[in-house]
Design an enzyme around this catalytic site. Structure first.
Site, PDB file in Angstrom:
ATOM      1  N   GLY A  82     -11.249  -9.579  -7.966  1.00 38.53           N
ATOM      2  CA  GLY A  82     -11.182  -8.140  -7.885  1.00 38.53           C
ATOM      3  C   GLY A  82     -11.576  -7.442  -9.090  1.00 38.53           C
ATOM      4  O   GLY A  82     -11.829  -6.267  -8.826  1.00 38.53           O
ATOM      5  N   ASN A 139     -12.256   7.407  -1.815  1.00 33.20           N
ATOM      6  CA  ASN A 139     -11.235   6.791  -3.036  1.00 33.20           C
ATOM      7  C   ASN A 139     -11.367   7.825  -3.918  1.00 33.20           C
ATOM      8  O   ASN A 139     -10.605   7.235  -5.218  1.00 33.20           O
ATOM      9  CB  ASN A 139     -11.587   5.417  -3.221  1.00 33.20           C
ATOM     10  CG  ASN A 139     -13.029   5.257  -4.200  1.00 33.20           C
ATOM     11  OD1 ASN A 139     -13.932   6.114  -3.978  1.00 33.20           O
ATOM     12  ND2 ASN A 139     -12.854   4.405  -4.949  1.00 33.20           N
ATOM     13  N   THR A 169      -5.537   6.081  -3.217  1.00 36.72           N
ATOM     14  CA  THR A 169      -5.431   4.638  -2.957  1.00 36.72           C
ATOM     15  C   THR A 169      -4.462   4.571  -1.793  1.00 36.72           C
ATOM     16  O   THR A 169      -4.122   5.545  -1.217  1.00 36.72           O
ATOM     17  CB  THR A 169      -5.106   3.957  -4.072  1.00 36.72           C
ATOM     18  OG1 THR A 169      -4.934   2.596  -3.920  1.00 36.72           O
ATOM     19  CG2 THR A 169      -3.870   4.171  -4.834  1.00 36.72           C
ATOM     20  N   GLY A 186      -9.183  -2.991   6.947  1.00 39.40           N
ATOM     21  CA  GLY A 186      -8.442  -1.894   6.575  1.00 39.40           C
ATOM     22  C   GLY A 186      -9.641  -1.125   5.729  1.00 39.40           C
ATOM     23  O   GLY A 186     -10.540  -1.253   5.752  1.00 39.40           O
ATOM     24  N   GLY A 187      -8.935  -0.295   4.878  1.00 41.67           N
ATOM     25  CA  GLY A 187      -9.701   0.660   4.305  1.00 41.67           C
ATOM     26  C   GLY A 187     -10.897   0.143   3.284  1.00 41.67           C
ATOM     27  O   GLY A 187     -11.915   0.555   3.317  1.00 41.67           O
ATOM     28  N   LYS A 195      -6.170   6.993   1.752  1.00 39.64           N
ATOM     29  CA  LYS A 195      -7.810   6.849   1.931  1.00 39.64           C
ATOM     30  C   LYS A 195      -8.398   7.303   2.986  1.00 39.64           C
ATOM     31  O   LYS A 195      -9.370   8.163   2.895  1.00 39.64           O
ATOM     32  CB  LYS A 195      -8.236   5.451   1.450  1.00 39.64           C
ATOM     33  CG  LYS A 195      -8.093   5.053   0.187  1.00 39.64           C
ATOM     34  CD  LYS A 195      -8.805   3.578   0.065  1.00 39.64           C
ATOM     35  CE  LYS A 195      -8.645   3.320  -1.509  1.00 39.64           C
ATOM     36  NZ  LYS A 195      -9.395   2.046  -1.617  1.00 39.64           N
ATOM     37  N   ASP A 222     -15.829   2.578  -3.817  1.00 38.31           N
ATOM     38  CA  ASP A 222     -15.455   1.244  -3.689  1.00 38.31           C
ATOM     39  C   ASP A 222     -16.707   0.222  -3.417  1.00 38.31           C
ATOM     40  O   ASP A 222     -16.902  -0.981  -3.594  1.00 38.31           O
ATOM     41  CB  ASP A 222     -14.320   0.841  -2.523  1.00 38.31           C
ATOM     42  CG  ASP A 222     -13.063   1.485  -2.921  1.00 38.31           C
ATOM     43  OD1 ASP A 222     -12.771   1.241  -4.035  1.00 38.31           O
ATOM     44  OD2 ASP A 222     -12.409   1.772  -2.087  1.00 38.31           O
ATOM     45  N   LEU A 267     -10.739  -9.431  -3.330  1.00 29.57           N
ATOM     46  CA  LEU A 267     -10.645  -8.089  -3.639  1.00 29.57           C
ATOM     47  C   LEU A 267      -9.438  -7.958  -4.618  1.00 29.57           C
ATOM     48  O   LEU A 267      -9.328  -7.040  -5.354  1.00 29.57           O
ATOM     49  CB  LEU A 267     -10.651  -6.952  -2.617  1.00 29.57           C
ATOM     50  CG  LEU A 267     -12.050  -6.410  -2.131  1.00 29.57           C
ATOM     51  CD1 LEU A 267     -13.018  -7.538  -1.803  1.00 29.57           C
ATOM     52  CD2 LEU A 267     -11.813  -5.479  -1.199  1.00 29.57           C
ATOM     53  N   ARG A 313      -6.029  -9.451  12.034  1.00 28.05           N
ATOM     54  CA  ARG A 313      -5.001  -9.707  13.026  1.00 28.05           C
ATOM     55  C   ARG A 313      -4.649  -8.791  13.789  1.00 28.05           C
ATOM     56  O   ARG A 313      -4.162  -9.473  14.983  1.00 28.05           O
ATOM     57  CB  ARG A 313      -3.814 -10.141  12.134  1.00 28.05           C
ATOM     58  CG  ARG A 313      -3.144  -8.884  11.552  1.00 28.05           C
ATOM     59  CD  ARG A 313      -1.965  -9.111  10.825  1.00 28.05           C
ATOM     60  NE  ARG A 313      -1.272  -7.960   9.869  1.00 28.05           N
ATOM     61  CZ  ARG A 313      -0.282  -7.816   9.244  1.00 28.05           C
ATOM     62  NH1 ARG A 313       0.403  -9.154   9.378  1.00 28.05           N
ATOM     63  NH2 ARG A 313      -0.022  -6.889   8.552  1.00 28.05           N
TER      64      ARG A 313
HETATM   65  P1  NAP Z   1      -5.145  -1.639   4.063  1.00 26.24           P
HETATM   66  O1  NAP Z   1      -5.946  -0.394   4.176  1.00 26.24           O
HETATM   67  O2  NAP Z   1      -3.743  -1.462   4.088  1.00 26.24           O
HETATM   68  O3  NAP Z   1      -5.784  -2.798   4.860  1.00 26.24           O
HETATM   69  C1  NAP Z   1      -5.352  -4.008   4.682  1.00 26.24           C
HETATM   70  C2  NAP Z   1      -5.924  -5.045   5.653  1.00 26.24           C
HETATM   71  O4  NAP Z   1      -5.304  -6.367   5.631  1.00 26.24           O
HETATM   72  C3  NAP Z   1      -5.523  -4.646   7.106  1.00 26.24           C
HETATM   73  O5  NAP Z   1      -6.591  -4.950   8.176  1.00 26.24           O
HETATM   74  C4  NAP Z   1      -4.175  -5.195   7.604  1.00 26.24           C
HETATM   75  O6  NAP Z   1      -3.864  -5.632   8.946  1.00 26.24           O
HETATM   76  C5  NAP Z   1      -4.400  -6.642   6.642  1.00 26.24           C
HETATM   77  N1  NAP Z   1      -3.384  -7.285   6.351  1.00 26.24           N
HETATM   78  C6  NAP Z   1      -2.317  -6.593   5.589  1.00 26.24           C
HETATM   79  N2  NAP Z   1      -1.180  -7.639   5.495  1.00 26.24           N
HETATM   80  C7  NAP Z   1      -1.579  -8.769   6.308  1.00 26.24           C
HETATM   81  C8  NAP Z   1      -1.146 -10.226   6.462  1.00 26.24           C
HETATM   82  N3  NAP Z   1       0.177 -10.656   6.156  1.00 26.24           N
HETATM   83  N4  NAP Z   1      -1.473 -11.314   7.211  1.00 26.24           N
HETATM   84  C9  NAP Z   1      -3.061 -10.454   7.536  1.00 26.24           C
HETATM   85  N5  NAP Z   1      -3.728  -9.471   7.458  1.00 26.24           N
HETATM   86  C10 NAP Z   1      -3.022  -8.652   6.837  1.00 26.24           C
HETATM   87  O7  NAP Z   1      -5.472  -2.077   2.423  1.00 26.24           O
HETATM   88  P2  NAP Z   1      -7.029  -1.788   1.568  1.00 26.24           P
HETATM   89  O8  NAP Z   1      -6.880  -0.216   1.171  1.00 26.24           O
HETATM   90  O9  NAP Z   1      -7.823  -2.168   2.626  1.00 26.24           O
HETATM   91  O10 NAP Z   1      -6.511  -2.860   0.389  1.00 26.24           O
HETATM   92  C11 NAP Z   1      -6.528  -4.167   0.826  1.00 26.24           C
HETATM   93  C12 NAP Z   1      -6.499  -4.956  -0.495  1.00 26.24           C
HETATM   94  O11 NAP Z   1      -7.725  -4.795  -1.237  1.00 26.24           O
HETATM   95  C13 NAP Z   1      -5.251  -4.739  -1.630  1.00 26.24           C
HETATM   96  O12 NAP Z   1      -4.977  -5.979  -2.047  1.00 26.24           O
HETATM   97  C14 NAP Z   1      -6.089  -3.790  -2.754  1.00 26.24           C
HETATM   98  O13 NAP Z   1      -5.376  -3.986  -3.922  1.00 26.24           O
HETATM   99  C15 NAP Z   1      -7.510  -4.622  -2.632  1.00 26.24           C
HETATM  100  N6  NAP Z   1      -8.412  -3.522  -3.087  1.00 26.24           N
HETATM  101  C16 NAP Z   1      -9.367  -3.839  -4.224  1.00 26.24           C
HETATM  102  C17 NAP Z   1     -10.118  -3.137  -4.772  1.00 26.24           C
HETATM  103  C18 NAP Z   1     -10.806  -3.413  -6.055  1.00 26.24           C
HETATM  104  O14 NAP Z   1     -11.504  -2.526  -6.649  1.00 26.24           O
HETATM  105  N7  NAP Z   1     -10.681  -4.794  -6.531  1.00 26.24           N
HETATM  106  C19 NAP Z   1     -10.400  -1.755  -4.321  1.00 26.24           C
HETATM  107  C20 NAP Z   1      -9.645  -1.355  -2.875  1.00 26.24           C
HETATM  108  C21 NAP Z   1      -8.819  -2.271  -2.434  1.00 26.24           C
HETATM  109  P3  NAP Z   1      -2.844  -4.540   9.562  1.00 26.24           P
HETATM  110  O15 NAP Z   1      -3.360  -3.197   9.321  1.00 26.24           O
HETATM  111  O16 NAP Z   1      -2.560  -5.298  10.890  1.00 26.24           O
HETATM  112  O17 NAP Z   1      -1.656  -4.661   8.335  1.00 26.24           O
END
Ligand code: NAP
Length: 277
Positions: free
Chosen positions: A243, A91, A66, A132-133, A70, A106, A220, A156
């Site tokens: 999520g 993942n 995670t 993001g991921g 990833k 995922d 999510l 953003r």
């Molecule tokens: P990640 O790779 O860090 O990507 C997050 C994305 O959100 C990036 O595009 C990031 O942009 C953007 N972001 C972060 N802070 C922000 C803000 N304050 N305003 C606007 N955009 C923002 O994380 P991820 O792995 O994709 O996970 C994202 C979310 O999904 C988390 O909450 C995670 O718990 C959830 N998730 C849930 C599941 C499920 O099974 N339900 C599975 C995977 C993930 P920047 O790069 O510019 O910061």
């Protein structure tokens, strides 16, 4: 794999304290009477490679991966599943004879949770907030599993959104500032940003004006189960999906890869009851 060998699985992330995965997988092992356990490991980015070598040396069966590993884990793997290669993120790791293969479940969990809406979404428009991921898996699922007319990604950092949609037919980007209007015009609005996650549960990536009746709003985030994003959507008449179903769906697909067994869903839902609404 020996049938009675103890299956030890790790979660590699930083931080990992919030994770529900140990609760999910240990409940599944217990319900099936399988000798196995799942342990969350907080791994600093600079220790990732050493941690992977440690898993092999200690005879682990595999791992979940995670934030923030990833994508960083990719160069250290022996091979990748076609979906993980297409998504560009992993993942799940499976270790066989010292070789580590990377998978992505995922997108399976995400698509499974939208199964009841598959027909009603044909020819419709989806908006994805964040790039993001997790967004990579979501866009792959939307592209391969639903027959949408359009996928719009808003992030953003415009370059991150552009990177994500490169080569995805029917996908385009829009400025992040336009997210309320873009979401309102969409039939499926998906939050893949961490905005609204505890401890900042009062926040939402969009205003209530982003929602209307007839839409599906999908967050999510599973912590809290009812995010502000989903509360606003519900209040405006949209259908809200959190999520947790995706989390359980991706866990079931990973569990199958490690054990060859179907995850006992009822036992897992019972174990999650204090969390689920
Ligand atoms: P990640 O790779 O860090 O990507 C997050 C994305 O959100 C990036 O595009 C990031 O942009 C953007 N972001 C972060 N802070 C922000 C803000 N304050 N305003 C606007 N955009 C923002 O994380 P991820 O792995 O994709 O996970 C994202 C979310 O999904 C988390 O909450 C995670 O718990 C959830 N998730 C849930 C599941 C499920 O099974 N339900 C599975 C995977 C993930 P920047 O790069 O510019 O910061």
């Amino acid at each position: 794999m020996e049938s009675r060998a103890v299956l030890t699985i790790a979660l590699l992330g930083h931080p990992v304290g919030h994770s529900l995965s140990p609760r999910i997988h240990n409940a599944a092992f217990g319900a099936l009477g399988l000798p196995g356990h799942f342990v969350a490991c907080d791994v600093l980015p600079e220790r990732l490679e050493t941690a992977l070598a440690g898993l092999v040396a200690l005879g682990f069966r595999g791992a979940n991966v995670t934030i923030p590993h990833k994508e960083a884990v990719l160069p250290h793997l022996s091979d990748l599943s076609p979906a993980a290669r297409a998504i560009g993120a992993v993942n799940t790791l499976v270790i066989d004879n010292g070789r580590i293969s990377g998978h992505n479940t995922d997108h399976i969990g995400f698509l499974e949770s939208l199964a009841p809406h598959r027909e009603s979404l044909v020819g419709k428009r989806a908006v994805v907030l964040g790039a993001g991921g997790a967004a990579r898996g979501v866009v792959h699922a939307l592209q391969t599993g639903l027959r949408l007319a359009e996928i719009l990604v808003l992030s953003r950092r415009p370059s991150q959104a552009q990177n994500l949609i490169d080569g995805v037919p029917g996908a385009r980007t829009a400025p992040y500032e336009d997210r309320d209007e873009a979401a309102r015009q969409a039939d499926l609005v998906i939050n893949t940003t961490p905005v609204g996650m505890l401890p900042r549960g009062a926040e939402s990536p969009v205003s209530p004006a982003a929602f209307r009746a007839g839409q599906i709003a999908y967050d999510l985030i599973y912590n809290p189960a009812r995010t502000t994003f989903l509360e606003h959507a519900r209040r405006e008449g949209a259908e809200a999906i959190g999520g947790l179903p995706m989390l359980v769906g991706q866990a079931a697909a990973s569990f199958q890869l490690w054990t060859g067994r179907e995850m006992p869903r009822q036992a897992v839902h019972r174990a999650l009851e204090p969390v689920a609404p």
